[in-house]
Design a protein around this motif. Structure first.
Motif, PDB file in Angstrom:
ATOM      1  N   LYS A 305       0.977  -1.173   0.037  1.00 14.98           N
ATOM      2  CA  LYS A 305       0.011  -0.055   0.012  1.00 14.98           C
ATOM      3  C   LYS A 305       0.948   1.309   0.014  1.00 14.98           C
ATOM      4  CE  LYS A 305      -3.770   0.552   2.085  1.00 14.98           C
ATOM      5  NZ  LYS A 305      -4.934   0.441   3.191  1.00 14.98           N
ATOM      6  N   SER A 307       3.247   4.261  -0.565  1.00 16.43           N
ATOM      7  CA  SER A 307       3.936   4.663  -1.971  1.00 16.43           C
ATOM      8  C   SER A 307       4.654   6.009  -1.597  1.00 16.43           C
ATOM      9  CB  SER A 307       2.953   4.917  -2.917  1.00 16.43           C
ATOM     10  OG  SER A 307       1.854   5.784  -2.568  1.00 16.43           O
ATOM     11  N   HIS A 312       7.152  10.115  -9.360  1.00 12.78           N
ATOM     12  CA  HIS A 312       5.849  10.557  -9.964  1.00 12.78           C
ATOM     13  C   HIS A 312       6.010  11.048 -11.557  1.00 12.78           C
ATOM     14  CE1 HIS A 312       3.969  11.170  -6.165  1.00 12.78           C
ATOM     15  NE2 HIS A 312       2.685  11.433  -6.598  1.00 12.78           N
ATOM     16  N   VAL A 328       0.711  10.844 -11.730  1.00  7.99           N
ATOM     17  CA  VAL A 328       0.307   9.605 -10.780  1.00  7.99           C
ATOM     18  C   VAL A 328       1.651   9.022 -10.427  1.00  7.99           C
ATOM     19  CG1 VAL A 328      -0.667   7.248 -10.791  1.00  7.99           C
ATOM     20  CG2 VAL A 328      -1.927   9.251 -11.905  1.00  7.99           C
ATOM     21  N   SER A 329       1.827   8.568  -9.140  1.00  6.05           N
ATOM     22  CA  SER A 329       2.920   7.958  -8.787  1.00  6.05           C
ATOM     23  C   SER A 329       3.254   6.534  -9.450  1.00  6.05           C
ATOM     24  CB  SER A 329       3.337   7.823  -7.400  1.00  6.05           C
ATOM     25  OG  SER A 329       2.149   6.669  -6.807  1.00  6.05           O
ATOM     26  N   HIS A 331       3.859   3.979  -8.333  1.00  3.56           N
ATOM     27  CA  HIS A 331       3.575   2.863  -7.209  1.00  3.56           C
ATOM     28  C   HIS A 331       2.006   2.863  -7.223  1.00  3.56           C
ATOM     29  CE1 HIS A 331       3.845   0.091  -3.940  1.00  3.56           C
ATOM     30  NE2 HIS A 331       2.666   0.657  -3.186  1.00  3.56           N
ATOM     31  N   ASP A 332       1.338   4.048  -7.219  1.00  3.53           N
ATOM     32  CA  ASP A 332      -0.194   3.744  -7.694  1.00  3.53           C
ATOM     33  C   ASP A 332      -0.637   3.526  -8.836  1.00  3.53           C
ATOM     34  OD1 ASP A 332      -0.488   5.111  -5.112  1.00  3.53           O
ATOM     35  OD2 ASP A 332      -0.691   7.058  -5.864  1.00  3.53           O
ATOM     36  N   ASN A 335      -0.253  -0.294  -8.504  1.00  2.00           N
ATOM     37  CA  ASN A 335      -1.285  -0.791  -7.738  1.00  2.00           C
ATOM     38  C   ASN A 335      -2.590  -0.660  -8.290  1.00  2.00           C
ATOM     39  OD1 ASN A 335       0.100  -1.658  -5.618  1.00  2.00           O
ATOM     40  ND2 ASN A 335      -0.417   0.085  -4.361  1.00  2.00           N
TER      41      ASN A 335
END
Length: 410
Positions: A305, A307, A312, A328-329, A331-332, A335
């Motif tokens: 979860k 991040s 980015h 948006v990152s 990591h996001d 996911n």
């Protein structure tokens, strides 16, 4: 926080409570030692830190082991890439490949290296062979063995006896702890302590998993194991891990499940087949087979979860290229790809669950690895097999010894 969400119907507890009782019996019997490592390995942390204290000249730790003696350590090294408290490098020699051996050896010098020769039985032919190659490559004299080698093995094994003969420090694996369940024993604790990882936090995470299952009676793990073991069509479990940091963990998962649950029962062959993928990369290869191929697979998604350290994606716009991921990152984005794939498979009426780690640190890794050890034990009980032996592997070892005898005679 460790969260496991199941996207399939739960069974009545009355249906599966007998299996919970049987694993409690296994715990209480003392015959399966990994259950208790969360407590018994605490003293091992202190012993390891005491041994390495004052040895600042050691810059490289080289673990030499096969299967259960290396897979778990490799998993933790990969996952805890951002959680080290010294600059020692951890190398792992886990194959009798000249390429791998020479690739690692050329990166180190003898004077600042310590080799951990790891074999539960003390007679693993690959490990002993690599041990001899290290001695020959660096021309190490027997009188100096204690400077460069540490043994990790069972008490009274051949390697233990040799350690006494050569004056080499020995750390011990409990006799009732199987190799592939040994990550929280000396197999994992010693190299992790030497390299500055938080072994205490690892044990605490594993202890939290133990308590959630045995003390707090959380039933997600029990429900999942029963659903996957009794599925009418699916005997393949796909672990879809969303981060390159899970590469080593995927290898450990495959060894744990395959060697524990692939067994003969009379004339019947039983087992869950493990497949491990890395997202989002493998969405562009294996996913098509899961989506539209035979529905003989269950799927577990593994995601992180947190991040906070993710890069980015810059707000750069082009005439013909989309801008959906701008600002948006990474990591996001990863996911989101995980969630999209998961819901696509749920829509196909496949059995799916997702494991979410709050962040990737020693505590969560300890919880995760203990979770999968418990899952494996539960599956073994439900399948009616011996989870902890490996007769098929032993046959191969015997044939290897016979072949080597033939090579010598030839």
């Amino acid at each position: 926080m460790f969260k496991n969400t199941l996207y399939f119907d739960n069974f009545p507890l009355s249906t599966i409570s007998a299996y919970a009782s049987r694993i409690n019996d296994e715990l209480e019997s003392g015959e399966v030692g990994y259950y208790h490592l969360t407590d018994t390995s605490q003293i091992l942390v202190n012993e390891s830190l005491e041994f390495i204290k004052g040895k600042e000249h050691i810059k490289n730790i080289v673990l030499v082991g096969m299967g259960g003696s290396s897979c778990g350590v490799k998993a933790l090294r990969d996952m805890l890439f951002d959680e080290k408290q010294n600059d020692r490098k951890l190398f792992i020699l886990d194959n009798t490949s000249s390429h791998s051996f020479l690739e690692i050896i050329k990166q180190i010098s003898l004077e600042n290296s310590l080799f951990l020769i790891t074999s539960k039985t003390g007679s693993t032919i690959e490990v002993i062979s690599l041990f001899k190659l290290i001695i020959a490559h660096f021309n190490i004299k027997e009188v100096d063995f204690h400077k460069y080698f540490v043994f990790i093995t069972d008490i009274n094994s051949k390697l233990h006896k040799e350690s006494e003969n050569l004056g080499i420090k020995c750390f011990f694996i409990p006799n009732n702890v199987g190799g592939r369940f040994s990550i929280l024993s000396a197999v994992g604790i010693v190299p992790l302590c030497f390299c500055g990882y938080n072994a205490n936090s690892l044990l605490q995470g594993a202890k939290a998993c133990f308590e959630d299952f045995f003390k707090h009676k959380k039933d997600e793990l029990l429900q999942k194991a029963y659903h996957y073991c009794t599925h009418k069509n699916a005997n393949i479990n796909v672990l879809f891990s969303y981060s390159d940091a899970f590469k080593g963990f995927n290898e450990w998962y495959i060894q744990l499940i395959a060697e524990s649950l692939g067994k003969k029962q009379g004339y019947k062959r039983i087992g869950l087949t493990p497949i491990a993928l890395i997202g989002a990369r493998d969405q562009h290869s294996f996913l098509q087979l899961i989506m539209d191929g035979p529905k003989n697979k269950t799927i577990t998604f593994l995601k992180i979860k947190d991040s906070t350290k993710s890069l980015h994606i810059p707000n750069i716009c082009f005439k013909f290229l989309d801008s959906l991921s701008n600002n948006v990152s990474l990591h996001d984005l990863l996911n989101a790809q995980c969630d999209a794939t998961m819901h696509a498979l749920i829509a196909e009426n496949l059995s799916v669950d997702v494991i979410e780690l709050e962040k990737l640190d020693a505590w969560h890794c300890g919880y995760l690895m203990y979770y999968y050890e418990l899952f494996t034990s539960l599956c073994g009980i439900m399948l009616g097999i011996n989870t902890y032996d490996q007769p098929g592997v032993e046959i191969g070892k015997l044939i290897l010894k016979n072949l080597l005898e033939g090579v010598k005679k030839g």
